[in-house]
Each structure stands twice: as structure tokens, then as C-alpha cells.
Design a protein around this motif. Structure first.
Motif, PDB file in Angstrom:
ATOM      1  N   ASP A 134      -7.508   2.060 -13.122  1.00 59.29           N
ATOM      2  CA  ASP A 134      -8.770   2.264 -12.960  1.00 59.29           C
ATOM      3  C   ASP A 134      -9.683   1.860 -11.642  1.00 59.29           C
ATOM      4  OD1 ASP A 134      -8.891   3.530 -15.546  1.00 59.29           O
ATOM      5  OD2 ASP A 134      -9.456   1.401 -16.490  1.00 59.29           O
ATOM      6  N   VAL A 135      -8.630   0.882 -11.037  1.00 57.12           N
ATOM      7  CA  VAL A 135      -9.267   0.330  -9.725  1.00 57.12           C
ATOM      8  C   VAL A 135      -8.589   0.683  -8.456  1.00 57.12           C
ATOM      9  CG1 VAL A 135     -10.079  -1.833 -11.022  1.00 57.12           C
ATOM     10  CG2 VAL A 135      -7.757  -1.710  -9.919  1.00 57.12           C
ATOM     11  N   THR A 136      -7.365   1.634  -8.603  1.00 52.13           N
ATOM     12  CA  THR A 136      -6.366   1.893  -7.382  1.00 52.13           C
ATOM     13  C   THR A 136      -6.952   3.126  -6.687  1.00 52.13           C
ATOM     14  OG1 THR A 136      -4.736   2.381  -8.957  1.00 52.13           O
ATOM     15  CG2 THR A 136      -4.649   0.458  -7.801  1.00 52.13           C
ATOM     16  N   ALA A 137      -6.770   3.332  -5.512  1.00 52.00           N
ATOM     17  CA  ALA A 137      -7.008   4.397  -4.818  1.00 52.00           C
ATOM     18  C   ALA A 137      -5.801   4.697  -3.728  1.00 52.00           C
ATOM     19  CB  ALA A 137      -8.505   4.573  -3.950  1.00 52.00           C
ATOM     20  N   TRP A 138      -4.538   4.904  -4.213  1.00 53.78           N
ATOM     21  CA  TRP A 138      -3.696   4.824  -3.189  1.00 53.78           C
ATOM     22  C   TRP A 138      -3.682   6.043  -2.370  1.00 53.78           C
ATOM     23  CZ3 TRP A 138      -2.032   0.266  -3.505  1.00 53.78           C
ATOM     24  CH2 TRP A 138      -1.993  -0.582  -4.667  1.00 53.78           C
ATOM     25  N   THR A 139      -3.893   7.181  -2.771  1.00 51.60           N
ATOM     26  CA  THR A 139      -3.797   8.336  -2.045  1.00 51.60           C
ATOM     27  C   THR A 139      -5.014   9.166  -1.753  1.00 51.60           C
ATOM     28  OG1 THR A 139      -3.225   9.651  -3.997  1.00 51.60           O
ATOM     29  CG2 THR A 139      -1.343   8.691  -2.592  1.00 51.60           C
ATOM     30  N   ALA A 140      -6.182   8.575  -2.270  1.00 57.71           N
ATOM     31  CA  ALA A 140      -7.488   9.384  -2.548  1.00 57.71           C
ATOM     32  C   ALA A 140      -8.431   8.581  -3.020  1.00 57.71           C
ATOM     33  CB  ALA A 140      -7.161  10.688  -3.213  1.00 57.71           C
ATOM     34  N   GLY A 141      -9.545   8.934  -2.860  1.00 63.66           N
ATOM     35  CA  GLY A 141     -10.879   8.191  -3.300  1.00 63.66           C
ATOM     36  C   GLY A 141     -11.250   6.779  -2.641  1.00 63.66           C
ATOM     37  N   THR A 142     -12.000   6.111  -3.146  1.00 65.64           N
ATOM     38  CA  THR A 142     -12.613   4.875  -2.617  1.00 65.64           C
ATOM     39  C   THR A 142     -11.797   3.551  -3.296  1.00 65.64           C
ATOM     40  OG1 THR A 142     -14.380   6.377  -1.968  1.00 65.64           O
ATOM     41  CG2 THR A 142     -14.885   3.785  -1.923  1.00 65.64           C
ATOM     42  N   TRP A 143     -11.848   2.671  -2.377  1.00 67.56           N
ATOM     43  CA  TRP A 143     -11.538   1.233  -2.964  1.00 67.56           C
ATOM     44  C   TRP A 143     -13.104   0.789  -3.102  1.00 67.56           C
ATOM     45  CZ3 TRP A 143      -6.894   0.151  -4.548  1.00 67.56           C
ATOM     46  CH2 TRP A 143      -5.820   0.648  -3.817  1.00 67.56           C
ATOM     47  N   ASP A 144     -13.310  -0.185  -4.288  1.00 65.35           N
ATOM     48  CA  ASP A 144     -14.424  -0.914  -4.579  1.00 65.35           C
ATOM     49  C   ASP A 144     -13.766  -2.357  -4.144  1.00 65.35           C
ATOM     50  OD1 ASP A 144     -16.712  -1.964  -5.024  1.00 65.35           O
ATOM     51  OD2 ASP A 144     -16.765  -1.241  -6.962  1.00 65.35           O
ATOM     52  N   LEU A 145     -14.081  -2.949  -3.041  1.00 70.83           N
ATOM     53  CA  LEU A 145     -13.793  -4.360  -2.845  1.00 70.83           C
ATOM     54  C   LEU A 145     -14.742  -5.577  -3.012  1.00 70.83           C
ATOM     55  CD1 LEU A 145     -11.808  -3.577   0.578  1.00 70.83           C
ATOM     56  CD2 LEU A 145     -10.719  -3.444  -1.926  1.00 70.83           C
ATOM     57  N   GLY A 146     -15.748  -5.146  -3.649  1.00 73.17           N
ATOM     58  CA  GLY A 146     -16.756  -6.016  -3.734  1.00 73.17           C
ATOM     59  C   GLY A 146     -18.258  -5.292  -3.165  1.00 73.17           C
ATOM     60  N   PRO A 147     -19.324  -6.076  -3.342  1.00 72.56           N
ATOM     61  CA  PRO A 147     -20.742  -5.626  -3.053  1.00 72.56           C
ATOM     62  C   PRO A 147     -20.646  -5.153  -1.813  1.00 72.56           C
ATOM     63  CG  PRO A 147     -20.707  -7.928  -4.274  1.00 72.56           C
ATOM     64  CD  PRO A 147     -19.201  -7.581  -4.146  1.00 72.56           C
ATOM     65  N   ASP A 148     -21.310  -3.913  -1.544  1.00 75.92           N
ATOM     66  CA  ASP A 148     -21.381  -3.609  -0.013  1.00 75.92           C
ATOM     67  C   ASP A 148     -19.995  -3.525   0.716  1.00 75.92           C
ATOM     68  OD1 ASP A 148     -24.035  -3.422  -0.610  1.00 75.92           O
ATOM     69  OD2 ASP A 148     -24.412  -5.345  -0.176  1.00 75.92           O
ATOM     70  N   ASP A 149     -19.048  -3.207  -0.209  1.00 77.35           N
ATOM     71  CA  ASP A 149     -17.773  -3.076   0.337  1.00 77.35           C
ATOM     72  C   ASP A 149     -16.902  -2.062  -0.121  1.00 77.35           C
ATOM     73  OD1 ASP A 149     -15.508  -3.213   2.257  1.00 77.35           O
ATOM     74  OD2 ASP A 149     -15.100  -5.293   1.803  1.00 77.35           O
ATOM     75  N   GLN A 150     -17.233  -0.799   0.006  1.00 79.43           N
ATOM     76  CA  GLN A 150     -16.634   0.384  -0.459  1.00 79.43           C
ATOM     77  C   GLN A 150     -15.857   1.111   0.781  1.00 79.43           C
ATOM     78  OE1 GLN A 150     -19.749  -0.062  -1.581  1.00 79.43           O
ATOM     79  NE2 GLN A 150     -18.516  -1.456  -3.241  1.00 79.43           N
ATOM     80  N   ARG A 151     -14.491   1.279   0.527  1.00 83.12           N
ATOM     81  CA  ARG A 151     -13.872   1.949   1.666  1.00 83.12           C
ATOM     82  C   ARG A 151     -13.094   3.251   1.293  1.00 83.12           C
ATOM     83  NH1 ARG A 151     -10.972  -3.314   4.979  1.00 83.12           N
ATOM     84  NH2 ARG A 151     -12.537  -4.788   4.146  1.00 83.12           N
ATOM     85  N   ARG A 152     -12.888   4.029   2.136  1.00 76.66           N
ATOM     86  CA  ARG A 152     -12.118   5.136   2.230  1.00 76.66           C
ATOM     87  C   ARG A 152     -10.689   4.860   1.893  1.00 76.66           C
ATOM     88  NH1 ARG A 152     -11.404  10.709   2.974  1.00 76.66           N
ATOM     89  NH2 ARG A 152      -9.509  11.155   4.207  1.00 76.66           N
ATOM     90  N   TRP A 153     -10.030   5.545   0.871  1.00 75.30           N
ATOM     91  CA  TRP A 153      -8.518   5.060   0.590  1.00 75.30           C
ATOM     92  C   TRP A 153      -7.581   4.726   1.582  1.00 75.30           C
ATOM     93  CZ3 TRP A 153      -3.784   7.042   1.811  1.00 75.30           C
ATOM     94  CH2 TRP A 153      -3.920   8.398   2.467  1.00 75.30           C
ATOM     95  N   ASN A 154      -7.747   5.179   2.605  1.00 74.48           N
ATOM     96  CA  ASN A 154      -6.674   4.973   4.009  1.00 74.48           C
ATOM     97  C   ASN A 154      -7.125   4.052   4.942  1.00 74.48           C
ATOM     98  OD1 ASN A 154      -8.253   6.702   4.900  1.00 74.48           O
ATOM     99  ND2 ASN A 154      -6.727   8.178   5.915  1.00 74.48           N
ATOM    100  N   SER A 155      -8.382   3.211   4.814  1.00 75.47           N
ATOM    101  CA  SER A 155      -8.896   2.257   5.621  1.00 75.47           C
ATOM    102  C   SER A 155      -8.193   1.293   5.319  1.00 75.47           C
ATOM    103  CB  SER A 155     -10.287   2.266   5.522  1.00 75.47           C
ATOM    104  OG  SER A 155     -10.887   1.809   4.220  1.00 75.47           O
ATOM    105  N   LEU A 156      -7.784   0.785   4.236  1.00 69.45           N
ATOM    106  CA  LEU A 156      -7.079  -0.681   4.125  1.00 69.45           C
ATOM    107  C   LEU A 156      -5.712  -0.935   5.145  1.00 69.45           C
ATOM    108  CD1 LEU A 156      -6.952  -1.196   0.431  1.00 69.45           C
ATOM    109  CD2 LEU A 156      -8.428  -2.294   2.067  1.00 69.45           C
ATOM    110  N   GLN A 157      -5.793  -1.865   5.673  1.00 69.26           N
ATOM    111  CA  GLN A 157      -4.868  -2.119   6.863  1.00 69.26           C
ATOM    112  C   GLN A 157      -3.976  -3.377   6.251  1.00 69.26           C
ATOM    113  OE1 GLN A 157      -4.108   0.255   9.274  1.00 69.26           O
ATOM    114  NE2 GLN A 157      -6.113   1.150   8.425  1.00 69.26           N
ATOM    115  N   ASN A 158      -2.540  -3.356   6.944  1.00 70.31           N
ATOM    116  CA  ASN A 158      -1.756  -4.261   6.549  1.00 70.31           C
ATOM    117  C   ASN A 158      -2.362  -5.730   7.382  1.00 70.31           C
ATOM    118  OD1 ASN A 158       0.497  -6.006   5.699  1.00 70.31           O
ATOM    119  ND2 ASN A 158       1.817  -5.024   7.055  1.00 70.31           N
TER     120      ASN A 158
END
Length: 371
Positions: free
Chosen positions: A324-348
Motif C-alpha cells: 500500500d505504500v510503494t510506488a516502484w514504477t509509477a505513482g507517488t511516494w508519500d514520505l511525510g507531511p508536504d513531501d509527496q514525490r513522483r515515483w522516480n524522484s527518489l535518489q540513492n
């Protein structure tokens, strides 16, 4: 010229502790008469053969042009590993110091044997030797430093040490570490055990990582070796794999470590069968941020369980919470209040790995603990 003959070169035998090195000069075009370049590869059984990096053609061409120029000089010595067929014959000439003895190095040449059976192996200077081989000149003498090696394990170790201060590809170092013997710099010694575990994950046919980790012998792998190495290293020193490690001497129970990882990551691969087969640019599951974050989840869920206890422990039920919380290839990550990001915006990066780990950990905590 006969098929079998000896090359005799004036040399100095220099004692270093309990070992000896041999210093001599020779026409660079003759080096390949008795020396081979053993490039890193794996046998069909998965064992490591060789240790050299592939030739870099553009660099060789540049060296060749320089060698063909009138002012050419290559003062750095070529480094060779010789086997027991090579012998040193000391001369009766007086030496002013007891650690250096003049004499002759006798190197057998057999033109009938396979390349791999030659008595010398290039440890350093591969591209210079290739450039001299191809250069349009009659001869080009070079300085050589050689040592008698006890076997390929020592040759690999010496290769790492000789290239320690050079920009050697990290992937090649990681592949060589498990099969290296003798002293290693601390930064490499720390990674030897994680590298051994990683290689097993990559070559074992029952591993979800089989052939998926990009290394010099597995160039088509989709997952970066450093991502897997960091995941293993984190767990070894402060996670679920620590229980299999001997902190006194740095050794560990490789079989149990590999089994532990196979069980957990097989569940991950089965949970997201499509996402697991995609490269990092198309799936954050195989990206460094996903591999390392899920590694921390593995540590949290399995820290108090041995590999033999994991099957039937209910681990699958806990992992279901991730759906329910993962967006590996599509969608949006909900990382916390006011921190929603496109699936491929997470970096290493440490920050993104920490944020994703927090989200994943919260999702599995709400499930029933594994028994």
C-alpha cells in the motif's frame, strides 16, 4: 628460432622481508613471449579466473603514438607475477649491500603452449605492453619489477595492492576481493566478506539476484553491485547478518548469510515480479534507494531469527504491508507531511534512503509480528 628456449636477462634480486623481487630491463616487444594478460572472468562452475581489467583501446592508441615519438620514455616499471619455472642465477660479482644481489633471471619460453600456461602474468602495465606490441618500432626496452607468486590468490591480492592508489574500477576490486589472499588495505579488508556474499548471490542459480548484479563477469546485470554491497555491509555490521559474523577476525558463516538473504529477497522478487526484472531507471525497487531501504527492513524484521527459522515464520504477512505504500514504477511516494514525490524522484542518497526506510518500516510495523 626454436619452439622452446630461455630468455636470460641481467637482473637484481632485492630482498624485502622474507620475499624477493627482481628488477631487470627487457625489450617490451618480448614481454608477451612469456607473459599473458589474464582478464577477469568466471568459469561455468562460477569460480573466478584471471584478474586484469579489459584493455582500453583509446588509451592504448595514445600510448602507442607516444612510444613511436622520438622523445618517448616510460620510466614506470611493468609489474609481473612469475611462477616457479622462472629461476634466478646469482653472479659472483661483489655487492655492496646484502639485500641486493646481481645475477641473471632465466625465463623459459615455449611457443607450443597455450596463452594461459605462460610463466608470467601482467599485474600492472597491461596497456603499456599492448601499446608497445602494436607500435611501429623495432624495439622499446622497458623496466620490469617481478615477483614469484605462490598462486592466483596472491596474484589477485598483489594486483589490488599495486593498483590501490590508481583509479581502478570499483566493480573489478569487488569481484577480486573474495579470492584474494594476504594483506589488504583496511577499506578493502572490510568489504571482502560482503563481496564474497554478493558474488554468491549473483552466481547461485537459486538466488533471486542470480545474474542480476552488474559486475565485470556479469556485465548485463541490472542492479549496481555497490547497492547490494552496501545493503550486505550494513546488515553484517549492524543488522540481521551480524549473528553469522565473527567480530574478532572478520570471518563469517557464508552459507547462512547467503541463505538468509535468499529467503528474504525471494519474497521481495515474488511480491513484485515485474518491478524486480526492470533496470533502476524504470524501477526504484532495483535502484540503490530501494535495495538499501529494503535491506534495513530485512534487518528490522529478521534480526532475531536465523535463516532456518525464517520459513513459516509469517514474514510474508509482514511484507504485505508494503504493497500500500510503494510506488516502484509509477505513482507517488508519500514520505511525510508536504513531501509527496513522483515515483522516480527518489535518489540513492542518505537522506532519501532514510526517508524511504522510515515509510517502509512503518508499513510493516502495523502488521502482526513474525513468530
Amino acid at each position: 628460432m626454436a619452439d622452446r628456449y630461455d630468455i636470460r636477462v641481467p637482473a637484481l634480486q632485492v630482498r624485502q622481508g622474507d620475499r624477493h623481487i627482481f628488477c631487470f630491463g627487457i625489450d617490451g616487444k618480448r614481454l608477451l613471449d612469456f607473459t599473458t594478460v589474464s582478464r577477469v572472468r568466471r568459469s561455468s562452475e562460477g569460480s573466478l579466473d584471471g584478474y586484469q581489467r579489459p584493455e582500453v583501446l583509446s588509451h592504448i592508441r595514445a600510448i602507442r603514438r607516444y612510444v613511436e615519438s622520438p622523445e618517448a620514455m616510460l620510466p614506470n616499471a611493468i609489474v609481473l607475477a612469475l611462477d616457479g619455472r622462472v629461476r634466478f642465477e646469482p653472479s659472483r660479482q661483489f655487492s655492496a649491500v646484502d639485500y641486493s644481489i646481481p645475477g641473471e633471471l632465466v625465463i623459459p619460453v615455449d611457443e607450443t603452449i597455450d596463452e594461459a600456461d605462460k610463466p608470467g602474468l601482467l599485474v600492472d602495465g597491461q596497456q603499456r605492453v599492448a601499446a608497445i606490441r602494436d607500435a611501429d618500432i623495432d624495439a622499446f626496452p622497458v623496466a620490469v619489477v617481478a615477483f614469484i607468486a605462490d598462486g592466483q590468490d596472491e596474484q589477485r591480492s598483489q594486483f589490488i595492492l599495486v593498483n590501490n592508489t590508481k583509479p581502478l574500477p570499483k566493480g573489478l576490486i569487488h569481484e577480486l576481493l573474495p579470492d584474494s589472499a594476504g594483506y589488504l588495505p583496511p577499506k578493502y579488508a572490510r568489504r571482502k566478506l560482503p563481496a564474497e556474499v554478493m558474488i554468491r548471490l549473483n552466481i547461485d542459480t537459486d538466488s533471486p539476484f542470480c545474474g542480476a548484479i552488474a559486475t565485470p563477469t556479469s556485465p548485463d546485470g541490472r542492479i549496481k553491485d555497490n547497492s547490494v554491497l552496501k545493503m550486505i555491509e550494513n546488515s553484517l555490521y549492524d543488522g540481521a547478518l551480524y549473528q553469522y559474523r565473527n567480530p574478532e577476525d572478520g570471518t563469517g558463516d557464508i552459507e547462512q548469510m547467503v541463505l538468509h538473504l535468499k529467503i528474504f529477497w525471494k519474497l521481495i522478487a515474488e511480491m513484485w515480479p515485474i518491478e524486480w526484472t526492470l533496470p533502476p531507471r524504470k524501477s526504484r525497487l532495483t535502484h540503490g534507494v530501494g535495495i538499501q531501504s529494503l535491506g534495513y527492513v530485512m534487518d528490522m524484521l529478521t534480526d532475531n531469527h536465523t535463516a532456518d527459522q525464517l520459513p513459516g515464520s509469517g514474514l510474508e504477512r509482514r511484507l504485505d504491508g508494503l504493497q500500500d505504500v510503494t510506488a516502484w514504477t509509477a505513482g507517488t511516494w508519500d514520505l511525510g507531511p508536504d513531501d509527496q514525490r513522483r515515483w522516480n524522484s527518489l535518489q540513492n542518497t542518505p537522506t532519501d534512503i532514510k526517508l524511504l526506510t522510515k515509510v517502509l518500516a512503518a508499513a510493516v510495523r502495523v502488521r502482526k509480528p513474525i513468530s
